[in-house]
Scaffold this motif. Structure first.
Motif, PDB file in Angstrom:
ATOM      1  N   GLY A  73       2.353  -2.331   8.746  1.00 15.80           N
ATOM      2  CA  GLY A  73       1.417  -2.393   7.635  1.00 15.80           C
ATOM      3  C   GLY A  73       2.120  -2.452   6.294  1.00 15.80           C
ATOM      4  N   LEU A  74       1.524  -1.812   5.322  1.00 19.41           N
ATOM      5  CA  LEU A  74       2.080  -1.832   3.967  1.00 19.41           C
ATOM      6  C   LEU A  74       3.411  -1.090   3.901  1.00 19.41           C
ATOM      7  CD1 LEU A  74       1.399  -2.886   1.154  1.00 19.41           C
ATOM      8  CD2 LEU A  74       0.280  -0.700   0.671  1.00 19.41           C
ATOM      9  N   GLY A  75       3.629  -0.162   4.801  1.00 19.32           N
ATOM     10  CA  GLY A  75       4.885   0.586   4.792  1.00 19.32           C
ATOM     11  C   GLY A  75       6.097  -0.280   5.035  1.00 19.32           C
ATOM     12  N   SER A  76       5.974  -1.326   5.855  1.00 18.63           N
ATOM     13  CA  SER A  76       7.108  -2.224   6.100  1.00 18.63           C
ATOM     14  C   SER A  76       7.107  -3.417   5.155  1.00 18.63           C
ATOM     15  CB  SER A  76       7.081  -2.718   7.552  1.00 18.63           C
ATOM     16  OG  SER A  76       5.897  -3.465   7.814  1.00 18.63           O
ATOM     17  N   ALA A  77       5.928  -3.841   4.686  1.00 18.28           N
ATOM     18  CA  ALA A  77       5.857  -5.004   3.809  1.00 18.28           C
ATOM     19  C   ALA A  77       6.221  -4.670   2.367  1.00 18.28           C
ATOM     20  CB  ALA A  77       4.459  -5.619   3.857  1.00 18.28           C
ATOM     21  N   LEU A  78       5.898  -3.455   1.926  1.00 18.48           N
ATOM     22  CA  LEU A  78       6.110  -3.093   0.530  1.00 18.48           C
ATOM     23  C   LEU A  78       7.575  -3.181   0.104  1.00 18.48           C
ATOM     24  CD1 LEU A  78       4.908  -2.099  -2.138  1.00 18.48           C
ATOM     25  CD2 LEU A  78       5.173   0.244  -1.291  1.00 18.48           C
ATOM     26  N   GLN A 527       7.156  15.664  -0.239  1.00 17.68           N
ATOM     27  CA  GLN A 527       6.788  15.078  -1.524  1.00 17.68           C
ATOM     28  C   GLN A 527       6.527  13.581  -1.377  1.00 17.68           C
ATOM     29  OE1 GLN A 527       9.834  15.398  -4.522  1.00 17.68           O
ATOM     30  NE2 GLN A 527       8.368  15.266  -6.210  1.00 17.68           N
ATOM     31  N   ALA A 528       7.394  12.886  -0.620  1.00 19.34           N
ATOM     32  CA  ALA A 528       7.200  11.452  -0.388  1.00 19.34           C
ATOM     33  C   ALA A 528       5.933  11.189   0.398  1.00 19.34           C
ATOM     34  CB  ALA A 528       8.411  10.873   0.340  1.00 19.34           C
ATOM     35  N   SER A 536       2.520   4.590   4.695  1.00 19.55           N
ATOM     36  CA  SER A 536       3.863   4.422   5.243  1.00 19.55           C
ATOM     37  C   SER A 536       4.155   5.492   6.273  1.00 19.55           C
ATOM     38  CB  SER A 536       4.899   4.488   4.116  1.00 19.55           C
ATOM     39  OG  SER A 536       6.209   4.401   4.647  1.00 19.55           O
ATOM     40  N   ALA A 537       4.810   5.081   7.352  1.00 15.85           N
ATOM     41  CA  ALA A 537       5.154   6.028   8.412  1.00 15.85           C
ATOM     42  C   ALA A 537       6.451   6.766   8.125  1.00 15.85           C
ATOM     43  CB  ALA A 537       5.278   5.283   9.742  1.00 15.85           C
ATOM     44  N   VAL A 564       3.247   7.884  13.832  1.00 17.44           N
ATOM     45  CA  VAL A 564       2.951   6.848  14.825  1.00 17.44           C
ATOM     46  C   VAL A 564       1.565   6.247  14.606  1.00 17.44           C
ATOM     47  CG1 VAL A 564       4.514   7.836  16.540  1.00 17.44           C
ATOM     48  CG2 VAL A 564       2.115   8.568  16.505  1.00 17.44           C
ATOM     49  N   ALA A 565       0.661   7.019  13.982  1.00 21.35           N
ATOM     50  CA  ALA A 565      -0.650   6.443  13.633  1.00 21.35           C
ATOM     51  C   ALA A 565      -0.493   5.417  12.516  1.00 21.35           C
ATOM     52  CB  ALA A 565      -1.614   7.550  13.220  1.00 21.35           C
TER      53      ALA A 565
END
Length: 616
Positions: A73-78, A527-528, A536-537, A564-565
């Motif tokens: 999702g956005l976690g890898s694309a960002l 914090q992240a 993001s995972a 993992v979700a």
């Protein structure tokens, strides 16, 4: 000077590999563009400059939009979009503010030389332990963090150094450029990077083919090349500095001796070039002598070609042999790293490229999503080799973003190539072309794109070619033309600062884990997670790892379930969950980790421990 300082800053930040080093430079460059447009002093961008910036911006937008179907999702694309935003912002600032290509190239050359000197210093003056790469092969890789990219970095420095020494007007700059070829050659050699040498050769050949005054450049190359060539010869004769397992005392002794020899060669190169530069102003070579020189060069080229055919066979035979040797695995161990330079193995690049090509075939329209190659490699790799990138930016872009993404990338990278033809009569066009082509060639066989410092050095040379190719100069754009860069500058700076807000604690957490400070790692990861954990995972995964190390299994399970979700294709998160889960959840996490990474030995052991038959 600001461009050179930025390149040095990024180079010293692990080559600019991690997202936390991108935000501030992106925001600063974006604000510079907006401010100059607001003041009405912006250089009006021309057709190929706008084409490159537009193509790169659209490439970043496609990468960001691919979050809709990317496994992470956005976690890898960002992060992919953040990196491209940095490239757009820096290029826009260079093209907007710089009017003299010579100044830009001099700044780039200076940064390349400074970092090459830093790298060479770690080899010639080792500290408490000999600096080597992560695999223990004693290849020079600091401060960029990757030996092949450091080799390309030094190769680009050589390209610019040779042409600056041959073409600029300043005698001091010519002497300094000639002297710089010695440490650049030394740094390049100690990386033992075959691809960097190939990229250097291709870049110089293309530059000579384009340069209308190629005979003069060849003559200067003949004057300058012996000094870095002697440096390479001396470096190759040091057993301690070219051994895969050096002895520290011997490495220190050889390093001190070689440093003095390099210094003597650099001084000699500077004196010779400075002396010949003075004579060049007073002596005019007759036409007959130039023609005779051209005939001699042509005869030498024919002799080399004939010798190659006699030694290695017909061209098609050489290509066939090279292909077989490239596909072969590398030697299991090489005590003498000098021998590595003559080994034609591609180090499993065929396998890396094959997975990318097959993934592109499975997703022919839009690709599998930005940042997806790492998970695709683990799932489909034919051998137990760890890799996050396809070692070819072109194939990786095709696999992740489809034909549209590849077309945008080639358009952005191709604009300076067209400009090189238009700018070929500029005195420094040959150097910029050589360095830029070296970057393009090397990016096709390695992952330089992910190292922001290396890519910006190459893209900066391309920007210099665009500046050289300008047909007119207009410093007062119309009011409507000022609105777009102001709006874009504000948007890019906002995006950069927002992304830095989440990337900074993530980087702090990663550093804390590397240092074994699990309490700090848990604090920073939490914090992240609060900032970017909604999509993001990674922060949840790092938080779970820190909690596991601190013996907080319940909290670790909760964090890893979120990870993992967020990203069902995150193998590491599933494996971490299998370490702390119980019962059916543990078996499910293990099975999922094994499906995502079938060749991982630790996961196989865990599956056997749970009573499964993972080899079925």
């Amino acid at each position: 000077m600001l461009l050179g300082a930025l390149l040095v800053f990024l180079a010293l930040q692990h080559g600019g590999y991690y997202p936390e080093s991108w935000g501030l430079p992106t925001a600063a460059c974006a604000w510079l563009v907006a401010l100059t447009a607001l003041l009405g002093r912006r250089q009006r961008l021309q057709r190929f400059e706008l084409l490159q910036l537009t193509a790169l911006t659209l490439l970043g937008a496609v990468a960001l939009f691919s979050a809709a179907w990317a496994p992470g999702g956005l976690g890898s694309a960002l992060p992919q979009a953040q990196l491209i935003a940095l490239y757009v912002a820096v290029l826009a600032a260079v093209l907007t503010l710089v009017r003299c290509a010579t100044h830009a190239l001099t700044a780039i050359w200076g940064s390349l030389v400074v970092v090459s000197l830093v790298a060479l210093g770690t080899r010639l003056f080792p500290g408490g332990g000999v600096r080597d790469d992560a695999s223990g092969n004693n290849r020079l890789y600091e401060p960029l963090g990757y030996w092949n990219s450091l080799g390309l970095w030094a190769a680009m420095g050589l390209c610019l150094g040779v042409v600056l020494a041959a073409r600029v007007r300043s005698p001091v700059l010519r002497a300094a450029a000639a002297a710089s070829t010695v440490p650049c050659a030394g740094a390049l050699y100690f990386t033992f990077s075959r691809g960097a040498w190939v990229a250097l050769a291709v870049g110089l050949l293309v530059a000579l083919a384009l340069d209308p005054r190629r005979l003069g450049l060849v003559a200067w190359l003949g004057v300058i090349a012996p000094w870095p060539g002697a440096a390479v010869l001396l470096a190759s004769r040091s057993h301690a500095l070219t051994s895969a397992q050096p002895v520290l005392s011997e490495a220190r002794s050889d390093g001190r001796s070689l440093a003095l020899e390099f210094l003597a060669l650099a001084v000699a190169a500077a004196l010779v070039v400075a002396s010949l530069a003075r004579a060049e102003r007073r002596v005019r070579v007759p036409l007959g002598a130039r023609q005779a020189f051209a005939r001699i060069l042509a005869a030498l080229c024919l002799l080399v070609l004939a010798g190659g055919v006699l030694r290695f066979g017909a061209p098609w035979t050489m290509v066939d042999r090279a292909a077989h040797r490239f596909a072969a695995p590398p030697p299991s161990s090489t005590a003498d790293l000098n021998a590595r330079l003559f080994d034609a193995s591609g180090s499993f690049r065929i396998d890396l490229w094959s997975v990318a090509w097959q993934d592109a075939g499975r997703h022919p329209l839009f690709g599998s999503g930005a940042g997806s190659y790492a998970s695709k490699w683990l799932q489909n790799r034919p051998l137990a080799l760890d890799a996050d990138n396809a070692h070819s930016q072109y194939l990786e872009t095709l696999a992740e973003l489809g034909p549209l993404g590849l077309a945008l990338l080639l358009t952005a990278l191709g604009a300076p190539v067209v400009a090189a033809w238009r700018a070929r009569r500029h005195p420094l066009a040959a150097g910029a072309t050589a360095a830029y082509v070296a970057f393009l060639v090397h990016a096709g066989a390695d992952w330089d794109w992910q190292l922001a410092a290396v890519s910006l050095a190459g893209l900066g040379c391309g920007a210099a070619l665009l500046i050289m190719a300008r047909r007119s100069h207009s410093s007062r754009p119309s009011t409507p033309a000022r609105i777009l860069p102001i709006a874009a500058g504000i948007a890019f700076s906002g995006f950069a600062l927002w992304s830095l807000h989440g990337a900074y604690p993530l980087g702090q957490a990663r550093n804390a884990i590397d240092n074994g400070d699990w309490a700090a790692a848990e604090s920073h990861a939490a914090q992240a997670a609060a900032r970017v954990g909604g999509f993001s995972a990674l922060p949840w995964q790092l938080l779970g790892e820190a909690q596991t190390a601190r013996r907080e299994p319940a909290a670790a399970r909760a964090s890893l379930r979120v990870a993992v979700a967020r990203d069902p294709a995150a193998w590491q998160a599933w494996y971490d969950l299998a370490q702390v889960a119980k019962g059916a959840e543990r078996r499910k996490a293990t099975a999922k980790a094994l499906a995502l990474n079938p060749l991982d030995l630790e996961t196989l052991k865990l599956a056997r421990l749970l009573g499964g038959n993972p080899l079925k």
